[in-house]
Design a protein around this motif. Structure first.
Motif, PDB file in Angstrom:
ATOM      1  N   LEU A  60      32.662 -26.510  12.778  1.00  0.00           N
ATOM      2  CA  LEU A  60      31.348 -26.572  13.407  1.00  0.00           C
ATOM      3  C   LEU A  60      30.789 -25.154  13.441  1.00  0.00           C
ATOM      4  O   LEU A  60      31.397 -24.265  14.040  1.00  0.00           O
ATOM      5  N   GLY A  61      29.640 -24.949  12.805  1.00  0.00           N
ATOM      6  CA  GLY A  61      29.036 -23.631  12.742  1.00  0.00           C
ATOM      7  C   GLY A  61      27.862 -23.488  13.699  1.00  0.00           C
ATOM      8  O   GLY A  61      26.983 -24.349  13.745  1.00  0.00           O
ATOM      9  N   PHE A  62      27.874 -22.392  14.444  1.00  0.00           N
ATOM     10  CA  PHE A  62      26.825 -22.095  15.412  1.00  0.00           C
ATOM     11  C   PHE A  62      26.193 -20.751  15.077  1.00  0.00           C
ATOM     12  O   PHE A  62      26.730 -19.701  15.445  1.00  0.00           O
ATOM     13  N   PRO A  63      25.069 -20.761  14.358  1.00  0.00           N
ATOM     14  CA  PRO A  63      24.401 -19.505  14.044  1.00  0.00           C
ATOM     15  C   PRO A  63      24.028 -18.744  15.319  1.00  0.00           C
ATOM     16  O   PRO A  63      23.668 -19.342  16.336  1.00  0.00           O
ATOM     17  N   CYS A  64      24.140 -17.421  15.223  1.00  0.00           N
ATOM     18  CA  CYS A  64      23.878 -16.563  16.380  1.00  0.00           C
ATOM     19  C   CYS A  64      23.221 -15.271  15.896  1.00  0.00           C
ATOM     20  O   CYS A  64      23.669 -14.692  14.906  1.00  0.00           O
ATOM     21  N   ASN A  65      22.178 -14.854  16.588  1.00  0.00           N
ATOM     22  CA  ASN A  65      21.436 -13.653  16.206  1.00  0.00           C
ATOM     23  C   ASN A  65      21.693 -12.493  17.162  1.00  0.00           C
ATOM     24  O   ASN A  65      20.935 -11.532  17.200  1.00  0.00           O
ATOM     25  N   GLN A  66      22.767 -12.557  17.940  1.00  0.00           N
ATOM     26  CA  GLN A  66      23.024 -11.537  18.960  1.00  0.00           C
ATOM     27  C   GLN A  66      23.709 -10.276  18.440  1.00  0.00           C
ATOM     28  O   GLN A  66      23.811  -9.303  19.173  1.00  0.00           O
ATOM     29  N   PHE A  67      24.190 -10.286  17.224  1.00  0.00           N
ATOM     30  CA  PHE A  67      24.955  -9.154  16.715  1.00  0.00           C
ATOM     31  C   PHE A  67      24.222  -8.531  15.534  1.00  0.00           C
ATOM     32  O   PHE A  67      24.253  -9.066  14.430  1.00  0.00           O
ATOM     33  N   GLY A  68      23.560  -7.433  15.776  1.00  0.00           N
ATOM     34  CA  GLY A  68      22.842  -6.737  14.716  1.00  0.00           C
ATOM     35  C   GLY A  68      21.683  -7.527  14.148  1.00  0.00           C
ATOM     36  O   GLY A  68      21.239  -7.246  13.036  1.00  0.00           O
ATOM     37  N   LYS A  69      21.216  -8.534  14.876  1.00  0.00           N
ATOM     38  CA  LYS A  69      20.091  -9.383  14.410  1.00  0.00           C
ATOM     39  C   LYS A  69      20.358  -9.888  12.986  1.00  0.00           C
ATOM     40  O   LYS A  69      19.477  -9.896  12.128  1.00  0.00           O
ATOM     41  N   GLN A  70      21.611 -10.347  12.759  1.00  0.00           N
ATOM     42  CA  GLN A  70      22.029 -10.746  11.419  1.00  0.00           C
ATOM     43  C   GLN A  70      21.810 -12.231  11.121  1.00  0.00           C
ATOM     44  O   GLN A  70      22.246 -12.731  10.092  1.00  0.00           O
ATOM     45  N   GLU A  71      21.108 -12.918  12.033  1.00  0.00           N
ATOM     46  CA  GLU A  71      20.725 -14.311  11.783  1.00  0.00           C
ATOM     47  C   GLU A  71      19.257 -14.480  12.196  1.00  0.00           C
ATOM     48  O   GLU A  71      18.931 -15.162  13.160  1.00  0.00           O
ATOM     49  N   PRO A  72      18.350 -13.824  11.461  1.00  0.00           N
ATOM     50  CA  PRO A  72      16.945 -13.826  11.860  1.00  0.00           C
ATOM     51  C   PRO A  72      16.175 -15.088  11.473  1.00  0.00           C
ATOM     52  O   PRO A  72      15.087 -15.329  11.988  1.00  0.00           O
ATOM     53  N   GLY A  73      16.698 -15.891  10.583  1.00  0.00           N
ATOM     54  CA  GLY A  73      15.955 -17.022  10.034  1.00  0.00           C
ATOM     55  C   GLY A  73      15.758 -18.174  11.000  1.00  0.00           C
ATOM     56  O   GLY A  73      16.393 -18.262  12.047  1.00  0.00           O
ATOM     57  N   THR A  74      14.882 -19.064  10.593  1.00  0.00           N
ATOM     58  CA  THR A  74      14.689 -20.315  11.323  1.00  0.00           C
ATOM     59  C   THR A  74      15.847 -21.251  11.000  1.00  0.00           C
ATOM     60  O   THR A  74      16.610 -21.017  10.045  1.00  0.00           O
ATOM     61  N   GLU A  75      15.960 -22.328  11.750  1.00  0.00           N
ATOM     62  CA  GLU A  75      17.013 -23.299  11.467  1.00  0.00           C
ATOM     63  C   GLU A  75      16.883 -23.846  10.044  1.00  0.00           C
ATOM     64  O   GLU A  75      17.874 -24.011   9.340  1.00  0.00           O
ATOM     65  N   GLU A  76      15.650 -24.082   9.611  1.00  0.00           N
ATOM     66  CA  GLU A  76      15.429 -24.578   8.245  1.00  0.00           C
ATOM     67  C   GLU A  76      15.905 -23.555   7.210  1.00  0.00           C
ATOM     68  O   GLU A  76      16.560 -23.910   6.218  1.00  0.00           O
ATOM     69  N   GLU A  77      15.599 -22.287   7.436  1.00  0.00           N
ATOM     70  CA  GLU A  77      16.027 -21.229   6.513  1.00  0.00           C
ATOM     71  C   GLU A  77      17.545 -21.085   6.514  1.00  0.00           C
ATOM     72  O   GLU A  77      18.153 -20.883   5.454  1.00  0.00           O
ATOM     73  N   ILE A  78      18.154 -21.190   7.675  1.00  0.00           N
ATOM     74  CA  ILE A  78      19.614 -21.099   7.770  1.00  0.00           C
ATOM     75  C   ILE A  78      20.264 -22.222   6.967  1.00  0.00           C
ATOM     76  O   ILE A  78      21.182 -21.993   6.180  1.00  0.00           O
ATOM     77  N   GLY A  79      19.784 -23.441   7.166  1.00  0.00           N
ATOM     78  CA  GLY A  79      20.333 -24.581   6.438  1.00  0.00           C
ATOM     79  C   GLY A  79      20.189 -24.429   4.932  1.00  0.00           C
ATOM     80  O   GLY A  79      21.133 -24.692   4.178  1.00  0.00           O
ATOM     81  N   ALA A  80      19.017 -24.009   4.483  1.00  0.00           N
ATOM     82  CA  ALA A  80      18.774 -23.835   3.049  1.00  0.00           C
ATOM     83  C   ALA A  80      19.681 -22.749   2.477  1.00  0.00           C
ATOM     84  O   ALA A  80      20.256 -22.907   1.391  1.00  0.00           O
ATOM     85  N   PHE A  81      19.842 -21.643   3.211  1.00  0.00           N
ATOM     86  CA  PHE A  81      20.706 -20.558   2.768  1.00  0.00           C
ATOM     87  C   PHE A  81      22.152 -21.036   2.627  1.00  0.00           C
ATOM     88  O   PHE A  81      22.804 -20.797   1.602  1.00  0.00           O
ATOM     89  N   CYS A  82      22.658 -21.701   3.670  1.00  0.00           N
ATOM     90  CA  CYS A  82      24.061 -22.138   3.657  1.00  0.00           C
ATOM     91  C   CYS A  82      24.327 -23.164   2.563  1.00  0.00           C
ATOM     92  O   CYS A  82      25.384 -23.141   1.933  1.00  0.00           O
ATOM     93  N   GLU A  83      23.360 -24.030   2.324  1.00  0.00           N
ATOM     94  CA  GLU A  83      23.526 -25.043   1.288  1.00  0.00           C
ATOM     95  C   GLU A  83      23.449 -24.427  -0.107  1.00  0.00           C
ATOM     96  O   GLU A  83      24.288 -24.711  -0.968  1.00  0.00           O
ATOM     97  N   SER A  84      22.463 -23.567  -0.337  1.00  0.00           N
ATOM     98  CA  SER A  84      22.274 -23.016  -1.680  1.00  0.00           C
ATOM     99  C   SER A  84      23.315 -21.957  -2.042  1.00  0.00           C
ATOM    100  O   SER A  84      23.768 -21.909  -3.173  1.00  0.00           O
ATOM    101  N   ARG A  85      23.704 -21.121  -1.094  1.00  0.00           N
ATOM    102  CA  ARG A  85      24.635 -20.035  -1.385  1.00  0.00           C
ATOM    103  C   ARG A  85      26.104 -20.444  -1.309  1.00  0.00           C
ATOM    104  O   ARG A  85      26.938 -19.913  -2.042  1.00  0.00           O
TER     105      ARG A  85
END
Length: 161
Positions: A60-85
């Motif tokens: 179970l993955g829980f995106p988090c932007n609290q560390f170095g702002k390393q998860e700046p994307g929207t939920e849609e962008e996160i999903g697309a990134f994880c699926e494509s990459r």
């Protein structure tokens, strides 16, 4: 006693998810980020998910932007990134805080149930991992530097034969 299965979260698609649906499964719960030096661990997490899923395991993955702002994307962008990459098929949830006053209740539970080095409860960085037993209690906490493949033996032990 509380367990992981007493909590709910919001999926990347914005839908509420009761974690009780994972009752009787072994889980690896991870705070993730798309722009982190550890981001390539998505591939290893997906391999674990594929390898053990049929035996009652899920990542179970829980995106988090609290560390170095390393998860700046929207939920849609996160999903697309994880699926494509990384061809991620394991469940991903909406971004959460894992530390501080706005920390998601699940993460408050995980940190309390399995404190880190020197008994500290705070999460130090992205890709901190919690291995959860079938009863919803935390078996192990792993540092961000722990590679997913190095957790396989512990997963095997909890899954049994």
């Amino acid at each position: 006693m509380a367990s992981v299965f007493d909590f709910s979260a919001v999926s990347l698609a914005g839908q509420p998810v009761e974690l009780a649906q994972y009752q009787d499964k072994v889980l690896l719960i991870v705070n993730t980020a798309s722009a982190c030096g550890f981001t390539p661990q998505y591939a290893g997490l997906e391999k674990l998910h594929e390898r053990f899923q049929a035996r009652g395991f899920a990542v179970l993955g829980f995106p988090c932007n609290q560390f170095g702002k390393q998860e700046p994307g929207t939920e849609e962008e996160i999903g697309a990134f994880c699926e494509s990459r990384f061809a991620v098929t394991f469940p991903l949830f909406a971004k959460v805080d894992v530390n501080g006053p706005e920390a998601h209740p699940l993460w408050q539970f995980l940190k309390h149930d399995a404190p880190g080095l020197f008994g500290t409860e705070s999460i130090k960085w992205n890709f901190t991992k919690f291995l959860v037993r079938r009863d919803g209690s935390v078996a192990h906490r792993y540092a961000p530097t722990t590679k997913p493949e190095d957790i396989a033996r512990d997963i095997e032990a909890l899954l049994g034969t």
